[in-house]
Design a protein around this motif. Structure first.
Motif, PDB file in Angstrom:
ATOM      1  N   LYS A 207       0.694  -0.730   0.374  1.00 59.01           N
ATOM      2  CA  LYS A 207       0.021   0.060  -0.062  1.00 59.01           C
ATOM      3  C   LYS A 207       0.968   1.652   0.614  1.00 59.01           C
ATOM      4  CE  LYS A 207      -0.698   0.203   4.561  1.00 59.01           C
ATOM      5  NZ  LYS A 207       0.079  -0.952   5.893  1.00 59.01           N
ATOM      6  N   PHE A 208       0.826   2.423  -0.717  1.00 56.35           N
ATOM      7  CA  PHE A 208       1.103   3.683  -0.594  1.00 56.35           C
ATOM      8  C   PHE A 208       0.252   4.461   0.768  1.00 56.35           C
ATOM      9  CE2 PHE A 208       3.596   4.224  -4.923  1.00 56.35           C
ATOM     10  CZ  PHE A 208       4.361   2.909  -4.591  1.00 56.35           C
ATOM     11  N   GLY A 209       1.605   5.578   1.073  1.00 56.95           N
ATOM     12  CA  GLY A 209       0.929   6.066   2.625  1.00 56.95           C
ATOM     13  C   GLY A 209       2.073   6.560   3.127  1.00 56.95           C
ATOM     14  N   LYS A 210       1.374   6.770   4.809  1.00 61.50           N
ATOM     15  CA  LYS A 210       1.933   7.417   5.219  1.00 61.50           C
ATOM     16  C   LYS A 210       2.190   6.226   6.292  1.00 61.50           C
ATOM     17  CE  LYS A 210       2.482  10.886   9.236  1.00 61.50           C
ATOM     18  NZ  LYS A 210       3.886  11.542   8.952  1.00 61.50           N
ATOM     19  N   LEU A 211       3.128   5.370   5.963  1.00 65.59           N
ATOM     20  CA  LEU A 211       3.247   4.287   6.647  1.00 65.59           C
ATOM     21  C   LEU A 211       3.978   3.660   8.007  1.00 65.59           C
ATOM     22  CD1 LEU A 211       3.149   2.058   3.691  1.00 65.59           C
ATOM     23  CD2 LEU A 211       1.911   3.059   4.568  1.00 65.59           C
ATOM     24  N   GLU A 212       3.915   4.832   8.851  1.00 68.73           N
ATOM     25  CA  GLU A 212       4.415   5.241  10.046  1.00 68.73           C
ATOM     26  C   GLU A 212       4.829   4.074  10.876  1.00 68.73           C
ATOM     27  OE1 GLU A 212       4.633   9.017  11.078  1.00 68.73           O
ATOM     28  OE2 GLU A 212       5.693   8.616  13.039  1.00 68.73           O
ATOM     29  N   GLY A 213       5.634   3.834  11.322  1.00 71.14           N
ATOM     30  CA  GLY A 213       5.880   2.698  12.313  1.00 71.14           C
ATOM     31  C   GLY A 213       7.049   0.985  11.163  1.00 71.14           C
ATOM     32  N   LEU A 214       6.438   1.494  10.382  1.00 70.15           N
ATOM     33  CA  LEU A 214       6.853  -0.379   9.695  1.00 70.15           C
ATOM     34  C   LEU A 214       8.654   0.849   8.759  1.00 70.15           C
ATOM     35  CD1 LEU A 214       4.200  -0.705   7.257  1.00 70.15           C
ATOM     36  CD2 LEU A 214       4.926  -1.742   9.228  1.00 70.15           C
TER      37      LEU A 214
ATOM     38  N   ASP B  78      -0.506  20.606  -7.612  1.00 71.05           N
ATOM     39  CA  ASP B  78       0.548  19.968  -8.566  1.00 71.05           C
ATOM     40  C   ASP B  78       1.577  19.551  -8.406  1.00 71.05           C
ATOM     41  OD1 ASP B  78      -1.174  21.927 -10.982  1.00 71.05           O
ATOM     42  OD2 ASP B  78      -0.096  24.009  -9.639  1.00 71.05           O
ATOM     43  N   CYS B  79       1.298  19.596  -6.801  1.00 69.92           N
ATOM     44  CA  CYS B  79       2.852  18.216  -6.968  1.00 69.92           C
ATOM     45  C   CYS B  79       2.564  17.700  -6.086  1.00 69.92           C
ATOM     46  CB  CYS B  79       3.303  19.323  -5.616  1.00 69.92           C
ATOM     47  SG  CYS B  79       3.749  20.833  -5.572  1.00 69.92           S
ATOM     48  N   SER B  80       3.269  16.202  -6.519  1.00 68.13           N
ATOM     49  CA  SER B  80       3.412  14.622  -5.987  1.00 68.13           C
ATOM     50  C   SER B  80       3.452  14.920  -4.523  1.00 68.13           C
ATOM     51  CB  SER B  80       3.983  14.028  -6.907  1.00 68.13           C
ATOM     52  OG  SER B  80       5.723  14.482  -6.445  1.00 68.13           O
ATOM     53  N   LEU B  81       2.995  13.509  -3.648  1.00 71.08           N
ATOM     54  CA  LEU B  81       2.715  13.763  -2.608  1.00 71.08           C
ATOM     55  C   LEU B  81       4.132  12.869  -1.603  1.00 71.08           C
ATOM     56  CD1 LEU B  81      -0.865  11.965  -2.312  1.00 71.08           C
ATOM     57  CD2 LEU B  81      -0.413  14.153  -1.926  1.00 71.08           C
ATOM     58  N   ILE B  82       4.524  13.130  -0.946  1.00 68.65           N
ATOM     59  CA  ILE B  82       5.871  12.493   0.019  1.00 68.65           C
ATOM     60  C   ILE B  82       5.501  11.145   0.685  1.00 68.65           C
ATOM     61  CG2 ILE B  82       7.560  12.628   1.943  1.00 68.65           C
ATOM     62  CD1 ILE B  82       6.976  15.564   1.554  1.00 68.65           C
ATOM     63  N   THR B  83       5.668   9.874   0.250  1.00 65.25           N
ATOM     64  CA  THR B  83       5.177   8.915   0.361  1.00 65.25           C
ATOM     65  C   THR B  83       5.906   7.704   0.684  1.00 65.25           C
ATOM     66  OG1 THR B  83       3.678   9.304  -1.594  1.00 65.25           O
ATOM     67  CG2 THR B  83       3.076   7.546  -0.771  1.00 65.25           C
ATOM     68  N   ASP B  84       5.226   6.655   1.651  1.00 58.81           N
ATOM     69  CA  ASP B  84       5.920   5.665   1.351  1.00 58.81           C
ATOM     70  C   ASP B  84       5.297   4.330   0.881  1.00 58.81           C
ATOM     71  OD1 ASP B  84       7.499   7.157   3.744  1.00 58.81           O
ATOM     72  OD2 ASP B  84       5.762   6.450   4.742  1.00 58.81           O
ATOM     73  N   GLY B  85       6.232   3.495   0.505  1.00 54.06           N
ATOM     74  CA  GLY B  85       5.962   3.051  -0.442  1.00 54.06           C
ATOM     75  C   GLY B  85       6.908   1.670  -1.373  1.00 54.06           C
ATOM     76  N   ALA B  86       6.750  -0.026  -1.373  1.00 55.64           N
ATOM     77  CA  ALA B  86       8.079  -0.264  -2.233  1.00 55.64           C
ATOM     78  C   ALA B  86       6.570  -0.807  -3.371  1.00 55.64           C
ATOM     79  CB  ALA B  86       7.819  -1.554  -1.248  1.00 55.64           C
ATOM     80  N   SER B  87       7.534  -1.352  -5.019  1.00 55.53           N
ATOM     81  CA  SER B  87       6.737  -1.991  -5.826  1.00 55.53           C
ATOM     82  C   SER B  87       7.461  -2.815  -6.651  1.00 55.53           C
ATOM     83  CB  SER B  87       6.341  -1.036  -6.797  1.00 55.53           C
ATOM     84  OG  SER B  87       7.649  -0.434  -7.028  1.00 55.53           O
TER      85      SER B  87
ATOM     86  N   PRO C 270      -6.949   1.006  -4.294  1.00 56.89           N
ATOM     87  CA  PRO C 270      -7.488   0.947  -2.767  1.00 56.89           C
ATOM     88  C   PRO C 270      -6.258   0.913  -2.480  1.00 56.89           C
ATOM     89  CG  PRO C 270      -7.790  -1.125  -4.293  1.00 56.89           C
ATOM     90  CD  PRO C 270      -7.859   0.036  -5.346  1.00 56.89           C
ATOM     91  N   LYS C 271      -5.245   0.707  -2.970  1.00 54.75           N
ATOM     92  CA  LYS C 271      -4.096   1.232  -2.586  1.00 54.75           C
ATOM     93  C   LYS C 271      -3.209   2.279  -2.625  1.00 54.75           C
ATOM     94  CE  LYS C 271      -1.873  -3.501  -3.159  1.00 54.75           C
ATOM     95  NZ  LYS C 271      -1.539  -4.534  -3.647  1.00 54.75           N
ATOM     96  N   ALA C 272      -3.814   3.810  -3.530  1.00 56.09           N
ATOM     97  CA  ALA C 272      -3.110   4.782  -3.087  1.00 56.09           C
ATOM     98  C   ALA C 272      -3.031   5.919  -2.522  1.00 56.09           C
ATOM     99  CB  ALA C 272      -3.842   5.810  -4.358  1.00 56.09           C
ATOM    100  N   HIS C 273      -2.405   6.738  -2.002  1.00 53.87           N
ATOM    101  CA  HIS C 273      -2.129   7.446  -0.833  1.00 53.87           C
ATOM    102  C   HIS C 273      -2.826   8.027  -0.378  1.00 53.87           C
ATOM    103  CE1 HIS C 273       1.143  10.050   1.527  1.00 53.87           C
ATOM    104  NE2 HIS C 273       0.081  10.397   1.814  1.00 53.87           N
ATOM    105  N   MET C 274      -3.770   8.749  -1.775  1.00 52.27           N
ATOM    106  CA  MET C 274      -4.938   9.726  -1.778  1.00 52.27           C
ATOM    107  C   MET C 274      -6.001   9.198  -2.188  1.00 52.27           C
ATOM    108  SD  MET C 274      -4.447  14.020  -1.817  1.00 52.27           S
ATOM    109  CE  MET C 274      -3.262  14.175  -0.170  1.00 52.27           C
TER     110      MET C 274
ATOM    111  N   LEU D 204       1.897  10.231  -9.420  1.00 55.98           N
ATOM    112  CA  LEU D 204       2.643  10.411  -8.603  1.00 55.98           C
ATOM    113  C   LEU D 204       1.614  11.370  -7.484  1.00 55.98           C
ATOM    114  CD1 LEU D 204       4.651   9.106 -10.064  1.00 55.98           C
ATOM    115  CD2 LEU D 204       6.287  10.117  -9.909  1.00 55.98           C
ATOM    116  N   LYS D 205       1.378  12.123  -8.684  1.00 55.38           N
ATOM    117  CA  LYS D 205       0.265  12.785  -7.970  1.00 55.38           C
ATOM    118  C   LYS D 205      -0.652  11.816  -7.033  1.00 55.38           C
ATOM    119  CE  LYS D 205      -0.742  16.147  -7.337  1.00 55.38           C
ATOM    120  NZ  LYS D 205      -2.237  16.363  -5.600  1.00 55.38           N
ATOM    121  N   SER D 206      -1.285  11.070  -6.389  1.00 55.07           N
ATOM    122  CA  SER D 206      -2.827  10.654  -5.691  1.00 55.07           C
ATOM    123  C   SER D 206      -1.989   9.693  -5.433  1.00 55.07           C
ATOM    124  CB  SER D 206      -3.735  10.565  -6.881  1.00 55.07           C
ATOM    125  OG  SER D 206      -4.616   9.965  -6.342  1.00 55.07           O
ATOM    126  N   LYS D 207      -1.713   8.785  -6.192  1.00 55.88           N
ATOM    127  CA  LYS D 207      -0.747   7.424  -5.416  1.00 55.88           C
ATOM    128  C   LYS D 207      -0.171   7.647  -4.562  1.00 55.88           C
ATOM    129  CE  LYS D 207       1.194   5.283  -8.023  1.00 55.88           C
ATOM    130  NZ  LYS D 207       2.394   3.882  -9.257  1.00 55.88           N
ATOM    131  N   GLY D 208       0.906   8.500  -5.118  1.00 56.03           N
ATOM    132  CA  GLY D 208       1.892   9.015  -3.760  1.00 56.03           C
ATOM    133  C   GLY D 208       2.994   8.368  -4.941  1.00 56.03           C
TER     134      GLY D 208
END
Lengths: 390, 228
Positions: free
Chosen positions: A16-23, A211-220, A184-188, A333-337
């Motif tokens: 999942k993409f998002g603010k994955l605090e703790g991981l 207009d700016c993409s998000l600061i995000t945690d994630g892996a693929s 369902p995996k998008a940050h926003m 990058l804008k909404s998924k992160g």
């Protein structure tokens, strides 16, 4: 032969993409790897996967380098050769290119390639500083220019030369947020209105917050193999039929043009030629919309429209789901992160889902040919890949 | 035979190394605080379950030195109030920012020569930063420009002063200023208008929004840092 497969994707995974605090980054990467294993029951990861390439931009975020081995360890792939590639925000696009070479060379039959970044636990100032490391050290980093600032310089030049408007850019944001609301995996996962985008806080005029993409945690991650072996693992592979990568001056200040990325155009040309395809052949694309202006420039560099007409293409809804060529159906990058190192292979993950009919609510009907466009920094690296349904 | 080094100091602005050494020695980097938190985690955002994590707050900072390498002369120039670039003696390209070797493929990395440049140029592109670096936040809205210095072929990024943000435009002639107390980085250089600026074309609606945006930024600065 037209669109001869170079390599085949047999599986893909995305945390999942998002603010994955703790991981930790490694735990997030393991999440992506787990999905890739689950999607491909015929694959025995430990036995079949012969090498790992991981895109990762910054060891500063977690104070953890040596990413190749770390991710192999956490992905249950101990003892395989594991290497990190770094090309700023194009780190995993470059990793994909490297993995492709590993398979094509005959050295490794089955390869895992992915990317990871854990960013959100650092302050915005720290993140800004680490990202700025992808720009020129003495002349871009130390005079107060931020990354939004650099892309704003391109946006201003594009507006001046072609009459592109702030509304054109906001239209891209609205579209990508709509797409992201279906992922369902998008940050926003939130739709926005044109009004919200246009009245959001200015970051670096003409670029605003939306207009700016998000600061995000994630892996693929993706799993690649030789085309002749693909059927051993899956009935529904996706083939990579074109690959391109190019570089440009590290400083934006030495570029001939501010309204186009030469590296992206070159990478696209290589990929189209290798696939024996034209821009008109592409059904769907994931492009590097780190800023909305970057998506508009990408349309032009990839030949989806003429130079200067990217804003119009967005305005006419051609790149929205249901349009002629839906772009960034994942939300981009804008909404998924944008976990920078993960972005390149996360784009390929979306194309994999689309071309195997697994994109659920955002599925593009009958999509057969897809493209990914991954850019590093202000355009000093670009990779382009073209995919065909197997 | 001659060997590289040792370093001979020609001129110096000394810095306080000691306070940083103390900070490291006393373990300034150890956690200052911690919290045990419960947060949601799961394979997708639609499938989250609570889990427990320990989070620590760790300070991070350091003093380091770096060289400006073979383009040091540019920054030495700033300390002396002068603007330098480099010129390729083969193809004639003039670089500012300088390059020590010409990147024109025909010139095969030939070494360039230092030239003093006029403190004049033209805006190549611009932005108005409303979220700048924390150390420059009090200057928002801050005009950032890429300036083509007269007689050069590349652009020098810098900030611009003494201009209404709505007036800054591509093509504006500018003067290059060097700070009276230079510290030895690019922030020592800034542009000011050399002619009456002509604002870019904006529709009445665009202009209205632009002004509101600038007003919001100024209000934020005033609220955060107090009146100038």
């Amino acid at each position: 032969m037209k669109d001869k497969p170079l390599v085949s994707l047999i599986s893909a995974g995305l945390s999942k993409f998002g603010k994955l605090e703790g991981l930790y980054a490694r735990e997030i990467f393991a999440e992506a790897a787990k999905e890739a294993y689950e999607r491909c029951p015929k694959l025995d990861p430990k036995k079949d996967i012969k090498a790992l390439y991981v895109g990762h931009m910054g060891e500063s975020y977690e104070h953890q380098g040596h990413t190749g081995a770390t991710m192999a360890d956490w992905a249950g792939l101990l003892h395989i050769p594991a290497t990190r590639t770094e090309a700023a925000c194009a780190s995993s696009g470059a990793a994909l290119r490297t993995a492709l070479q590993a398979v094509l060379s005959g050295l490794s039959d089955v390869v895992m390639v992915g990317g990871v970044e854990k960013m959100t636990h650092r302050s915005t100032a720290d993140v800004t500083e680490y990202l700025a490391m992808a720009s020129d050290f003495p002349f871009e980093q130390w005079q107060g220019m931020t990354f939004p600032g650099l892309y704003a310089l391109m946006a201003t030049a594009h507006m001046h030369e072609y009459g592109t408007t702030e509304k054109d850019m906001a239209t891209v944001a609205v579209k990508n947020h709509y797409h992201g609301s279906l992922n369902p995996k998008a940050h926003m996962q939130k739709e926005i209105t044109l009004e919200t985008a246009m009245t959001s806080r200015v970051v670096a005029w003409p670029l605003k917050l939306y207009d700016c993409s998000l600061i995000t945690d994630g892996a693929s991650c993706l799993i690649l193999t030789k085309p002749e072996l693909a059927s051993k693992f899956t009935d529904t592979p996706v083939h990579i039929v074109g690959s391109g990568q190019a570089s440009d001056t590290i400083g934006l200040y030495e570029r001939e043009s501010l309204t186009s990325l030469a590296a992206a155009k070159l990478a696209a040309k290589q990929a189209y030629e290798m696939a024996d395809m034209k821009p008109e052949d592409i059904n769907i694309a994931e492009v590097h919309d780190c800023f909305t202006i970057a998506e508009i420039i990408a349309y032009e560099d990839l030949g989806f429209c003429k130079a200067g007409e990217g804003g119009k293409l967005a305005e006419e809804g051609e790149t929205r789901l249901g349009g002629r060529i839906p772009v960034n159906t994942s939300g981009g990058l804008k909404s998924k992160g944008h976990p920078v190192g993960a972005t390149g292979t996360a784009q390929a993950y979306e194309i994999f889902l689309q071309l195997t009919g697994q994109a659920e609510r955002r599925q593009v009907k009958d999509a057969e040919i897809g493209l990914t466009h991954n850019v590093g920094g202000s355009g000093a690296t670009a990779t382009v890949h073209i995919y065909r349904r197997g | 035979m001659k060997q590289p080094g040792p370093e001979k100091v020609l001129k110096q602005l000394p810095h306080d190394e000691k306070c940083w050494e103390e900070w490291e020695r006393k373990g300034g980097w150890r956690p200052e605080g911690w919290k045990i938190v419960e947060m949601n985690d799961g394979p997708t955002l639609n499938d989250l379950k609570p889990e427990k994590f320990l989070i620590v707050h760790r300070p991070h900072g350091s003093m380091f030195h770096h060289s400006y390498g073979k383009v040091s002369q540019f920054f030495i120039g700033l300390l002396e109030g002068k603007l330098y670039g480099t010129k390729c003696s083969k193809c004639g390209l003039v670089y500012c920012p300088p390059r020590a070797h010409c990147f024109n493929p025909k010139c095969r990395l030939v070494e360039t020569k230092w030239v003093e440049l006029p403190k004049r140029g033209e805006v190549h592109s611009y932005t108005i930063m409303a979220i700048a670096w924390p150390s420059m936040a009090h200057l928002q809205p801050l005009v950032g420009v890429m300036v083509r210095i007269e007689g050069t072929n590349t652009c020098l990024p810098m900030t611009m002063r003494d201009i209404d943000p709505e007036k800054v435009n591509i093509g504006l002639k500018v003067n290059i200023n060097i700070s009276k107390q230079p510290k030895g980085d690019l922030l020592d250089v800034y542009a000011t208008p050399a002619e009456e600026p002509v604002a870019p074309k904006r529709s009445p609606e665009e202009l209205k929004r632009f002004r509101e945006d600038m007003e919001k930024t100024r209000a934020w600065v005033k609220k955060t840092f107090g009146p100038k």
